[in-house]
Every structure is written in C-alpha cells, then in structure tokens.
Write an enzyme that holds these catalytic residues in place. Structure first.
Site, PDB file in Angstrom:
ATOM      1  N   ARG A 534       0.824  -1.060  -0.223  1.00  0.00           N
ATOM      2  CA  ARG A 534       0.018   0.073  -0.099  1.00  0.00           C
ATOM      3  C   ARG A 534       0.880   1.155  -0.049  1.00  0.00           C
ATOM      4  O   ARG A 534       1.972   1.331   0.646  1.00  0.00           O
ATOM      5  CB  ARG A 534      -0.825  -0.062   1.230  1.00  0.00           C
ATOM      6  CG  ARG A 534      -2.304  -0.616   0.888  1.00  0.00           C
ATOM      7  CD  ARG A 534      -3.105  -0.360   2.095  1.00  0.00           C
ATOM      8  NE  ARG A 534      -2.594  -1.372   3.243  1.00  0.00           N
ATOM      9  CZ  ARG A 534      -3.439  -1.368   4.170  1.00  0.00           C
ATOM     10  NH1 ARG A 534      -4.753  -0.774   4.275  1.00  0.00           N
ATOM     11  NH2 ARG A 534      -3.225  -2.388   5.264  1.00  0.00           N
ATOM     12  N   SER A 595       8.170  -5.162   6.187  1.00  0.00           N
ATOM     13  CA  SER A 595       8.089  -6.339   7.091  1.00  0.00           C
ATOM     14  C   SER A 595       8.962  -7.465   6.967  1.00  0.00           C
ATOM     15  O   SER A 595       8.321  -8.575   6.783  1.00  0.00           O
ATOM     16  CB  SER A 595       6.335  -6.805   7.085  1.00  0.00           C
ATOM     17  OG  SER A 595       5.734  -5.720   6.974  1.00  0.00           O
ATOM     18  N   ASP A 644       6.724  -3.871  10.586  1.00  0.00           N
ATOM     19  CA  ASP A 644       5.112  -3.729  10.328  1.00  0.00           C
ATOM     20  C   ASP A 644       4.564  -3.743  11.904  1.00  0.00           C
ATOM     21  O   ASP A 644       3.620  -3.164  12.437  1.00  0.00           O
ATOM     22  CB  ASP A 644       4.219  -4.707   9.570  1.00  0.00           C
ATOM     23  CG  ASP A 644       4.904  -6.244   9.577  1.00  0.00           C
ATOM     24  OD1 ASP A 644       5.714  -6.324  10.481  1.00  0.00           O
ATOM     25  OD2 ASP A 644       4.466  -7.085   9.090  1.00  0.00           O
TER      26      ASP A 644
HETATM   27  C1  0WK Z   1      -1.246  -4.893   7.883  1.00  0.00           C
HETATM   28  C2  0WK Z   1      -0.254  -3.974   7.823  1.00  0.00           C
HETATM   29  C3  0WK Z   1       0.898  -4.615   7.380  1.00  0.00           C
HETATM   30  C4  0WK Z   1       1.178  -5.903   7.810  1.00  0.00           C
HETATM   31  C5  0WK Z   1       0.062  -6.956   7.733  1.00  0.00           C
HETATM   32  C6  0WK Z   1       0.112  -8.347   8.189  1.00  0.00           C
HETATM   33  O1  0WK Z   1      -0.540  -2.939   7.383  1.00  0.00           O
HETATM   34  O2  0WK Z   1       2.060  -3.830   7.402  1.00  0.00           O
HETATM   35  O3  0WK Z   1       2.331  -6.673   7.279  1.00  0.00           O
HETATM   36  O4  0WK Z   1      -1.177  -6.387   8.391  1.00  0.00           O
HETATM   37  O5  0WK Z   1      -0.983  -8.966   7.744  1.00  0.00           O
HETATM   38  P1  0WK Z   1      -0.992  -9.989   6.593  1.00  0.00           P
HETATM   39  O6  0WK Z   1      -1.564  -9.065   5.366  1.00  0.00           O
HETATM   40  O7  0WK Z   1       0.294 -10.623   6.330  1.00  0.00           O
HETATM   41  O8  0WK Z   1      -2.008 -11.109   6.905  1.00  0.00           O
HETATM   42  C1  BGC Z   2       9.156 -11.052   9.342  1.00  0.00           C
HETATM   43  C2  BGC Z   2       8.716  -9.872  10.578  1.00  0.00           C
HETATM   44  C3  BGC Z   2       7.427  -9.350  10.209  1.00  0.00           C
HETATM   45  C4  BGC Z   2       6.387 -10.545  10.344  1.00  0.00           C
HETATM   46  C5  BGC Z   2       4.882 -10.057  10.182  1.00  0.00           C
HETATM   47  C6  BGC Z   2       8.002 -12.238   9.469  1.00  0.00           C
HETATM   48  O1  BGC Z   2       8.321 -13.111   8.581  1.00  0.00           O
HETATM   49  O2  BGC Z   2      10.377 -11.567   9.377  1.00  0.00           O
HETATM   50  O3  BGC Z   2       9.832  -9.015   9.857  1.00  0.00           O
HETATM   51  O4  BGC Z   2       7.262  -8.310  11.020  1.00  0.00           O
HETATM   52  O5  BGC Z   2       6.783 -11.406   9.249  1.00  0.00           O
HETATM   53  O6  BGC Z   2       4.691  -9.519   8.960  1.00  0.00           O
END
Ligand code: 0WK
Ligand code: BGC
Ligand code: BGC
Length: 904
Positions: A534, A595, A644
């Site tokens: 984003r 992240s 993140d």
């Molecule tokens: C939303 C945050 C982003 C983070 C994500 C983790 O804005 O920075 O990495 O949540 O959730 P996912 O999309 O991996 O399920």
């Molecule tokens: C990364 C982290 C991150 C987490 C959540 C992990 O795989 O090593 O830096 O904060 O995922 O997104």
C-alpha cells in the site's frame, strides 16, 4: 384424487351400504396434503423442542450419525424384537466390506407366546436370551467376544449407542416393568442370567434405522428408512444443528420420527371412520398410535374384519349372517387381506379364505369383500405416502435443495406381502412431492444387515476417533508446556538483548517514543510485506489523522526477482500515487513499513537480513529506494524505515498511550515492544526507551522448540523455502497453518480414518489448503457446510464424518497457534512489567494481520492464554484499523518533531 389410486374398476358396489362403507375409506388429495402439512409442522415443532403441548410425533435422535461406508467388516449377532408381530428373530450377519463376496446371513425366527408379550418384562428378556442361546448353539462359533446389535422397534429415548429407555409399548406388547427402563441393560442382565454366552451388546437401534442402514444407495444416498410392518414408522438423516435437544451444531443424526403416534385431530379427524374408532377403543393402547392404527399391518386385517362384520350385521353381506370367527377380535390377519386382494388369486381364493372364517359367501360377496380390502389398504398406502412426503419436504427444506434425489429403504411385511402397497405409495408420493426423485429400495433381509452395519460403524467410529485423538494429541498443549515456552522466550529475549547467541535477534528500531499527539504535517507512507502493498498519504493535523491510500499489486516475478526490480516497481507505484493525489514534484517525508527482519543502524539505515520474502538481502533498503527514485528523477525523503509490528504499535499508540507492544499475526508473525535502553547492549545510552523488534518468528531456530515440534511441522519446514528458519512463525502464522492441516489430513487418510483412505492428487498439492479456509471452516455459523463445500472444491471424496474430523484438525492447529502466540505475548508483557518493577502492569497491544483479524477464535484464545500465563498484567488488545502504514507515517512525524526540536 376422486378415485383412490389402484382401486379396481370392477368394484362397483351395488349395495348402497357397501358403497357407503367404501366411501368412508376414500381420502382426497386435499386431505392428504393437510396430513402432510400438519405432520411436517409436528416434526419441526418436536425438533425445535419448544415448550407447550407435547408434539404429536416424537422425533427421537438415535446415535447413528452417518450412513454406512460399505467398508464395514466382521461377524455380528443381531436380535430383532418388536418389528414383526409376535416373532423374535436372531441373525448371524457377516459383513465383508466392499471387495468381499456377500455372505447370506443365517437366521431363525421364534414365536413369542401371547402370555410372554403381555407378562412381566423379565420373562420377555429371558425368553430372548434363551432364543439367542438356542440359535448360537447350532452355529460353529465360540462363546466369547460376540458383538450383538439389538433391533428394538418401540419408541425409545436413546442416550448412547448402547443405551435406550423404552417410552411406551406399542402394537401387541404390554409387558410390565419395562417402560422407563434401559432395554439394553435388561437384555444384558437376561444374557448374564442365562449364562451360556458372553455377548457384548454394542448397539441398539429402531427397525427403521436398521432398514436404512442396510440399504444400498439408489439414485441418491439412502437417507430415509421406512417400515410398514406390524406397526409403522420412518427415520431419516437430519442436520444435527436443527435438533434442539442435542445441543450440537455439527454433522447429521438419524431421527426416528415415531409417526405412528401422530394424532392431529384437524388432519386425521376427517379421514377417520367409525371402524378406526372402534379398533382404537378395543386395542391394548386406546387413544395412542392413532395414525399407526390406520396403516400398520397389525391393524389392516382388523379394520377389514370390523367392516365385514358391520356389513354382515346390516344384511349387506353373507346374506346377513356372521360367524363366531368373524366376531372375534384379530381373526382376520394381514395375510388374509393380502390374499383376498390379490387379483391374480381370483374369486375362488377369496371364497376359500372367507370359508375358513366360517362364512358362506355368495359370488357378489367375494367381489365386495375384495373391494373392502382394496379400500382399507389403499387408504393405508396413501396415508403412509402423505407422511413420507412430509419427510421429503423436511429434507428439501433442511438441505436447501429444490429438487431432492434420494433413496428410501423400505422394510416390513406390508411391503413384502402386499403387492399393491408400494405402487400406491409411489404414485401418491409423486403427487404430493413432485420435486423429489425418490427410488424405493427394499431391504434385503429385514434390516438385520443394517443393524450389523450400525454395530460395525459403532466399532469403526470408536477406532477412528482413537486414531484422530492420537494424531492431534501433540497439538494439545498443557499449561505447563505453554509456561515453558514463555520461560524460554524470556531467556532468548534476554540473551538477544545482551548480544549473546539467541534465536531472537531483538533488533533495535531507533524508535524512542510513541506519539504524544503534538505531531503535525503531511507524510507519505509505504506498507510492504503483508498480503498487500500500500501507498498512503497521511495528514496529521489538530483534528486527528486523515489517510488516503491505494493498494498496488506486486507481481510474483517482481516479488521473487532482484532487489532492483522490486524497488523500481515500488517507485512506479509511488509516482502513480503522487500523480493521482496531485502531489507530483513535492518531496514529502516518507515512512516505509518493511515487514522483513532488518538490522537497523539508524531510523533510516536498514539492512534486510536473511529470512522470508523478496530476494534483496543485505542491501540498504532506504538507499535502494532512493537510488530507484534518483533513476526516475524523483526527489524522495526517506525519513524512517519501520517494521510492520512497529508501524502497528505506533498506529494504535496514537489512539492509546498505553500501547507499547505491536503484534502481527498474518502471513508471518512478529512482535515489538518498548524496552529500557539500559538493557539494549548494542545501542549506546542508559536512559529512556527504545522499541525492539523481537523477530520472534525465528524463536526456536536453535532447536529449543523441538519438544513441541510435530512430524507435521517438520514436513512443513522441510518443504519451505527456508528450512530450519522461522520455526516459531511456521507453527503460528497464516502462511503455514493450512500446510500443517494438509499434512495431517494426508496422514489421517493414510490411516484410513479420512476420505475412506483414498489419497487424492489434489490433497498432495502444496498450498492447496489455504489458511483462510481455517477461518471459514471454524466460523460458528455454517461450519459444516463450509467444510464440505471447501473440501468438495478440493475434489475430496467426503462424508459428514470426514467434514467433522477436518474441522477438529483445523481447531487443534489454530488453537495451538493462538496459544503459542499468547505465550509469546505473555513473555513480552511480563518482561515489561519486571523492567518497570511493577506489581501490576496495565498495557495495550496493537495488533494487525489477517489471521488474527479473520479467524473466529484466534484473538480470544490469545487473550485467554495471556491471562493464564501473565496474571499480573492487564492486557488490552487493540486491532489496528489503518494498517501499519499510518504508524510508519507517525514514526516519521515523531522523527521530524524531534529533529525540529534539535534544530531549535
Ligand atoms: C497489515 C499491515 C501490514 C502487515 C499486515 C500483516 O498494514 O504492514 O504486514 O497487516 O498481515 P497479512 O497481510 O500478512 O495477513
Ligand atoms: C518477518 C517480520 C514481520 C512478520 C510479520 C516475518 O516473517 O520476519 O519482520 O514483522 O513477518 O509480517
Ligand atoms: C414403533 C416404532 C417402530 C414401528 C415399526 C411402531 O409401533 O413405535 O418404533 O419403528 O412400530 O415397527
């Protein structure tokens, strides 16, 4: 329905009295529909278990939850009591599975003396035990370890597969001291008193259930059992969630309707004749089983007798003469009726039967008697059809299927002996339930095979459950195990902070303060690493924070390509976003949520260390980004690079000053928190705080989690792009849970517990089982339907039992994940509490990530674990609303604020 189906056209009674009697047995289509509707209403009322007047039908749950696999094997003794008049049947049934040749059962029938049917209960059960021994004596079987299925065809409250209390006797039975008693126990006691054989009574079933279970499927699955024998009844497979008394929202259960007791006056009154009333009045159970008394084989002969006696007394038959036999109750049997009605037998046969009854029929008498038999039996078949149509409507409704394809197993002497009963039934069902494609399948050996099936299924289910429990046992963590995880995490945190060898990197983030509300300005933010990439414009003003954002996709080739490609793509997206926002040419301060595990040397100085994600390791992230901008001649001011978790903590911290922990449970998992600077060996200075990115995903990479790691975790790890790395993350986060489940399902299939032991190509495909499926499957509403739909999409051959077991597997895997995550949070908050020397700590955790947010139970399990393991911390979980991009902008804002202050 002017003329009852099947009424022979030659029945043109001349005598008005005969005609008037026959007329009384005619039932119109409207009356049948009313019975269908009223019975359906009673069924649904009974299912809902509503208080109020007792519903007319009982809807008794049986403990049969699935229809047979066809794989059942073994030898079983079956004892049948109550289906067929005064006879008791014992069978020896051998089930040979799908492959084996069918073995014909051996059976023997015993006549129960009238005084036993009406005497003390103990006498009846002793009689049954004697019959069993007599039967087994001539078979080449030992006397140990025999498994028995008991078919007991009376209304019973079942409380287990082998526990069933008689509600009330029906038909010709009325033994004392049995109503209200567990009939399985009475049988066991009698077998023991008898002492000849050691027999395990494994299951008790109603005859309708035996009939259904013994049936081979027809055009659809066989999920209805219909019996018209001495009495009548049906059973069918109902969704368990609709059965209020069960308090169970999963799977199906076979319900014995006990429709014989249906008695709605509004529906039945108009079709009842004076003969029905007389019959009821003179029966063993006046007022009860009124519907059964119009259909069941015990009563059809009696109805015919009452009509003939009435017509003879009125002078309309037999020249006005009756006989003592005709006047005595029970003298005309179902066999007589069937024979007299059979057109192929001819008038001579009718004469012979009537003469046996001591009557002296004329030619016209024989024809009219035949008409009476036809009228009584046609009505019975039509009423039975109306009841069956109610069941079909119920199935259509509960399965939400417009057109139902189903097989109905039929059993009982009325079907066997009476040639026209089935055809009238079928025709009427077609009229009353035109959307249903029903195939009627006669039970082969009186349901005995089905009873053996239930007995075998009971044994199989118990064995499968044991294997499922064994498989899932390592996922069920005790409090002690979780406390141990917490303790090890604490140790690893301490070592990481000290710079000693540890699986926790404890990376300093150079974020020294959470927002204080005085930040102002416009900022750009990027959010990369979760499901979405984003770009955001964050305006921090007096009234609060305003965000405009856009999601951009990152093509897989870019995500797995070179670092240069990735950053070029990111810059393209920023340029596009700036244009759309009318910001082209402006150089706003930029915060970047990145992240992945990063070693930071300053707020804007980052190296991505090894780990999951894009292939741009060991490059300075900010520099790369700025270099890419430079190539595109765009000016960029990267002020902060944040993880993140940090972005999430900051984002929530803007709303709640207690928010000093950031947690992500999404594709990956991680946590950060505010640590005392004095504890951070790698950063100078002893006062103040700094946010530490724990990178707890790597916890256990030194082998410390091996005690908890299952064979399935090992499989997932080995097949991943980073074997041996991120072991904690691989037990918790969204990228892996689906894979763990898939490996467990493969294992259970290999044991034959799931999918009938058939491995499919689809299930062997990596990542086929998405983690979002876990959230869907475990959602409380629609649970089982979801499971089935998802598994059917995966091309898996599925039964209701399979769906239930898959659900249990998902629950075990996600519960362990949530508990491990909770143990991690407990370690973090306890560390903060101890750092501050507090008796009790009040703190908030900012959380983001699709697994945490979308899974129906994950968040509450995490919270419960934290309460358990960190009782002195009052922890509030705040879900981040705006993603961590907002947090990155706030980190930038705080940095700008601090920088301004230094300049001033
Ligand atoms: C939303 C945050 C982003 C983070 C994500 C983790 O804005 O920075 O990495 O949540 O959730 P996912 O999309 O991996 O399920
Ligand atoms: C990364 C982290 C991150 C987490 C959540 C992990 O795989 O090593 O830096 O904060 O995922 O997104
Ligand atoms: C009993 C049922 C049984 C049916 C058919 C009825 O009288 O109440 O339990 O299924 O007869 O045998």
């Amino acid at each position: 329905m002017a003329r009852p189906a099947g009424h022979p056209s030659r029945c043109l009674p001349i005598s008005p009295q005969v005609q008037e009697c026959l007329q009384q047995f005619k039932v119109t289509g409207a009356q049948l529909r009313q019975i269908q509707t009223s019975l359906l209403g009673s069924m649904e009322q009974a299912l809902r278990g509503q208080a109020g007047p007792a519903p007319a039908v009982r809807m008794l749950p049986t403990y049969v939850g699935s229809i047979p696999h066809g794989t059942e094997q073994g030898d079983f003794v079956v004892l049948e009591l109550g289906a067929t008049g005064a006879s008791l049947r014992v069978l020896w049934v051998t089930l040979t599975g799908i492959e084996g040749h069918k073995v014909e059962p051996r059976s023997q029938e015993f006549v129960i003396p009238q005084e036993v049917m009406l005497g003390p209960g103990q006498q009846l059960f002793d009689f049954a035990a004697r019959c069993l021994s007599e039967f087994l004596d001539v078979l080449p079987v030992g006397n140990q370890g025999l498994q028995l299925g008991f078919s007991f065809s009376f209304p019973c409250h079942q409380t287990g597969l082998d526990k069933s209390t008689l509600i009330s006797w029906t038909k010709g039975f009325k033994c004392s001291d049995v109503e209200g008693q567990d009939v399985v126990q009475l049988l066991r006691d009698a077998i023991q008193r008898q002492g000849a054989y050691s027999i395990d009574v494994v299951a008790v079933v109603n005859d309708t259930v035996g009939t259904m279970m013994g049936c081979e499927p027809g055009v659809g699955p066989c999920e209805v059992g219909l019996v018209v024998d001495t009495g009548t009844n049906a059973c069918y497979m109902e969704e368990a969630r609709h059965v209020a008394v069960l308090d169970e929202d999963r799977g199906r259960v076979c319900i014995s309707i006990e429709w014989g007791s249906f008695s709605d006056e509004g529906a039945l009154g108009p079709v009842q004749t004076i003969f029905d009333r007389t019959l009821d009045h003179e029966s063993l159970n006046p007022g009860a089983q009124r519907f059964e008394k119009m259909i069941g084989g015990l009563y059809l002969g009696e109805l015919v007798r009452l009509v003939l006696a009435h017509l003879a007394q009125r002078g309309a038959l037999f020249g006005g003469h009756t006989s003592p036999v005709l006047r005595s109750q029970g003298s005309i049997l179902l066999e007589h009726v069937a024979e007299m009605e059979d057109p192929s037998a001819g008038a001579a046969r009718v004469h012979a039967v009537l003469q046996d009854l001591g009557l002296n029929p004329k030619a016209s008498d024989a024809e009219w008697v035949q008409c009476v038999c036809v009228a009584v039996c046609t009505r019975a078949a039509q009423l039975c059809a109306a009841a069956l149509a109610a069941v079909l409507s119920r199935l259509q409704h509960s399965r939400e299927q417009q057109a139902l394809q189903i097989a109905v197993a039929t059993g009982g002497r009325v079907f066997e002996r009476h040639p026209r009963f089935l055809s009238v039934l079928r025709e009427t069902v077609m009229l009353l339930a035109p959307d249903c494609n029903v195939s009627f399948i006669p039970s082969v050996d009186g349901g005995g095979r089905g009873v053996a099936m239930v007995t075998a299924v009971a044994a199989r289910l118990a064995a499968h459950r044991r294997l499922l429990e064994e498989t899932l046992a390592p996922f069920r963590l005790t409090r002690e195990q979780l406390a141990e995880v917490q303790a090890q995490m604490r140790e690893a945190m301490a070592k990481g902070l000290q710079g000693e060898a540890s699986s926790l990197r404890m990376l300093p983030t150079y974020v020294r303060a959470t927002p204080d509300g005085s930040e102002r300005g416009d900022f750009l933010a990027l959010d990369l690493g979760g499901t979405n990439f984003r770009v955001l414009l964050v305006r921090v003003a007096t009234g609060g924070v305003q965000i405009s954002s856009q999601i951009y996709s990152i093509p897989e080739c870019v995500a797995q390509g070179s670092g240069q490609q990735l950053f070029d793509h990111i810059v393209d997206c920023i340029v596009d976003f700036q244009q759309k926002q009318g910001l082209s040419g402006q150089s706003l301060p930029l915060g970047f949520t990145f992240s992945f595990p990063c070693r930071q040397m300053g707020l804007d100085q980052v190296r991505k260390t090894s780990g999951s994600g894009a292939g741009c390791c060991d490059n300075r992230v900010a520099q790369q980004l700025e270099a890419s901008f430079f190539v595109q001649a765009v000016e960029l001011n990267v002020v902060a690079i944040v993880n993140d978790t940090v972005g999430t903590m900051m984002s929530c911290g803007y709303e709640d000053p207690h928010c000093e922990v950031g947690l992500i449970v999404g594709t990956g998992t991680n946590a950060c928190y505010m640590e005392e600077l004095r504890n951070v060996a790698s950063v100078d200075g002893d006062s103040g705080q700094m946010c530490i990115n724990t990178e707890w995903g790597a916890f256990g990479d030194d082998g410390s989690l091996s005690m908890l790691s299952t064979r399935f975790d090992a499989c997932v790890d080995q097949a991943s792009i980073n074997p041996g790395k991120q072991r904690f993350e691989k037990m918790i986060s969204g990228m892996y849970l689906g894979e763990i489940v898939r490996h467990i399902l493969l294992h259970l299939t290999s044991l034959g517990v799931l999918f009938r032991g058939q491995q499919t190509q689809r299930l062997q495909t990596r990542d086929i089982f998405k983690t979002k499926f876990l959230s869907e499957i475990e959602s409380d509403s629609l649970a089982l339907r979801q499971v089935r739909a998802i598994l059917e999409d995966l091309g898996l051959p599925l039964t209701s039992d399979d769906a239930l077991m898959v659900l249990e597997v998902c629950q075990a895997v996600s519960k362990r994940a949530a508990q491990l995550c909770g143990a991690g949070v407990a370690a973090v908050v306890e560390k903060i509490r101890e750092n501050r020397g507090l008796e009790e700590l009040t703190i908030s955790v900012g959380v983001d990530g699709t697994l945490y947010k979308l899974h129906p139970h994950f968040s509450s399990l995490v919270a419960a674990t934290v309460r358990e393991l960190a009782p002195r911390c009052v922890v509030t979980f705040l879900q981040s609303e705006d993603g961590s991009g907002k947090g990155a902008a706030l980190v930038t804002a705080v940095a700008c604020r601090l920088a301004q202050r230094t300049r001033v």
